[in-house]
Design an enzyme around this catalytic site. Structure first.
Site, PDB file in Angstrom:
ATOM      1  CG  ASN A   1      -1.729   1.210   1.409  1.00  0.00           C
ATOM      2  OD1 ASN A   1      -1.847   2.011   0.478  1.00  0.00           O
ATOM      3  ND2 ASN A   1      -2.326   1.380   2.582  1.00  0.00           N
TER       4      ASN A   1
ATOM      5  CE  LYS B   1       0.072   3.319   4.826  1.00  0.00           C
ATOM      6  NZ  LYS B   1       0.113   3.448   6.261  1.00  0.00           N
TER       7      LYS B   1
ATOM      8  CG  HIS C   1      -5.729   1.751   5.454  1.00  0.00           C
ATOM      9  ND1 HIS C   1      -5.236   2.661   6.356  1.00  0.00           N
ATOM     10  CD2 HIS C   1      -4.726   0.875   5.206  1.00  0.00           C
ATOM     11  CE1 HIS C   1      -3.980   2.348   6.646  1.00  0.00           C
ATOM     12  NE2 HIS C   1      -3.646   1.257   5.956  1.00  0.00           N
TER      13      HIS C   1
ATOM     14  CD  GLU D   1      -2.778   5.366   7.007  1.00  0.00           C
ATOM     15  OE1 GLU D   1      -2.815   5.446   5.770  1.00  0.00           O
ATOM     16  OE2 GLU D   1      -1.825   4.856   7.638  1.00  0.00           O
TER      17      GLU D   1
ATOM     18  CD  GLU E   1      -3.513  -2.858   7.389  1.00  0.00           C
ATOM     19  OE1 GLU E   1      -2.427  -3.125   6.866  1.00  0.00           O
ATOM     20  OE2 GLU E   1      -4.109  -1.794   7.203  1.00  0.00           O
TER      21      GLU E   1
ATOM     22  N   GLY F   1       2.628   1.731  10.925  1.00  0.00           N
ATOM     23  CA  GLY F   1       3.592   2.822  10.798  1.00  0.00           C
ATOM     24  C   GLY F   1       4.309   3.161  12.097  1.00  0.00           C
TER      25      GLY F   1
END
Ligand code: PEP
Length: 258
Positions: free
Chosen positions: A11, A13, A97, A99, A171, A177
């Site tokens: 991914n 991003k 996701h 985010e 996740e 991250g």
């Protein structure tokens, strides 16, 4: 038991530019040429999809989007539909996701509509779920995962249809991250719970087939241990998918035959 082909997904991003994307794809292609027992997928930003489709031509790399809208078309400024993604060459789309959930306010209700639209359109949804740090520390992990699954797959449950093309990515938000990976045991425990829930909700045939990916600070150093777990069928990689030095060894992880 049916063999599930592992998926290694990157991914990107909102990272890379066209030149660095091309360089990275050229490296991945060299590796993928010799790799037949796993699927490799990249998820570039929307504006690079058509170019990346050209870069990956004649290779076995799959193209994924990072998001999409739930409606077929309409007055939705800034949004992209499933059919547009398919036209751009996407076979997969990442949905829900963390985010998107936390920074852009996406709820399970929206994600449910998106998963349904992806499924109807013939683009494989990669549904992301995961608990945050306080939920884990409060012992709420399984409750949160169950509620995200029930909410994000509500239409399938209500209409008694089977999301046969669904891929799930577990996740844990606290591992994305942050450099802090779930231990293989922690990840396996949740993957096993998800598979059990899929079996109870949609039947054993789907639970035996569905691929459940782990995501959260996956690196060359931890990939093999994670992939050795019986219910981990692949990984969704963020930071380490942006450069060949890290992503190639992840793709080439040592597979232990079980
Ligand atoms: C992700 O964003 O899906 C992810 C897992 O990121 P990272 O690998 O950087 O933790």
């Amino acid at each position: 038991m049916e063999k599930r082909i592992p998926i290694i997904a990157g991914n990107w991003k909102m990272h890379l530019n066209l030149a660095s994307a091309k360089e990275l794809i050229d490296e991945i292609k060299k590796t993928v040429m010799h790799t037949r027992d796993r699927e490799v997928l990249v998820a570039p930003p929307f504006v690079y999809l058509i170019s990346v489709r050209e870069f990956i031509a004649d290779s076995a790399i799959y193209l994924s989007a990072q998001n999409m809208h739930w409606d077929e078309k309409g007055a939705y400024t800034g949004e992209i539909s499933a059919s547009m993604l398919i036209e751009a060459g996407c076979t997969h789309v990442i949905l829900g996701h963390s985010e998107r959930r936390h920074l852009f306010g996406e709820t399970d209700d929206f994600i449910d509509l998106k998963v349904k639209m992806a499924h109807q359109s013939g683009i494989k949804p990669i549904l992301c779920i995961g608990e945050d740090l306080s939920q884990r520390e409060n012992g709420e992990t399984f409750e949160v995962i169950k509620s995200q699954l029930e909410g994000s797959l509500k239409s399938f449950i209500e209409q008694r249809t089977t999301p046969y093309d669904l891929i799930i990515a577990y996740e844990p938000v606290w591992a994305i991250g942050t450099g802090q990976t779930a231990t293989p045991d922690q990840a396996q425990e949740v993957h096993c719970f998800i598979r059990q829930w899929i079996g109870d909700t949609f039947g054993r045939e789907l639970s035996g087939k569905i691929r459940i990916l782990y995501g959260g600070s996956v690196k060359p150093a931890n990939i093999s241990e994670l992939m050795a777990q019986p219910d981990i069928d692949g990984v969704l990689v963020g930071g380490a998918s942006l450069n060949a030095e890290q992503f190639i060894p992840i793709i080439n992880y040592d597979k232990k035959e079980g």
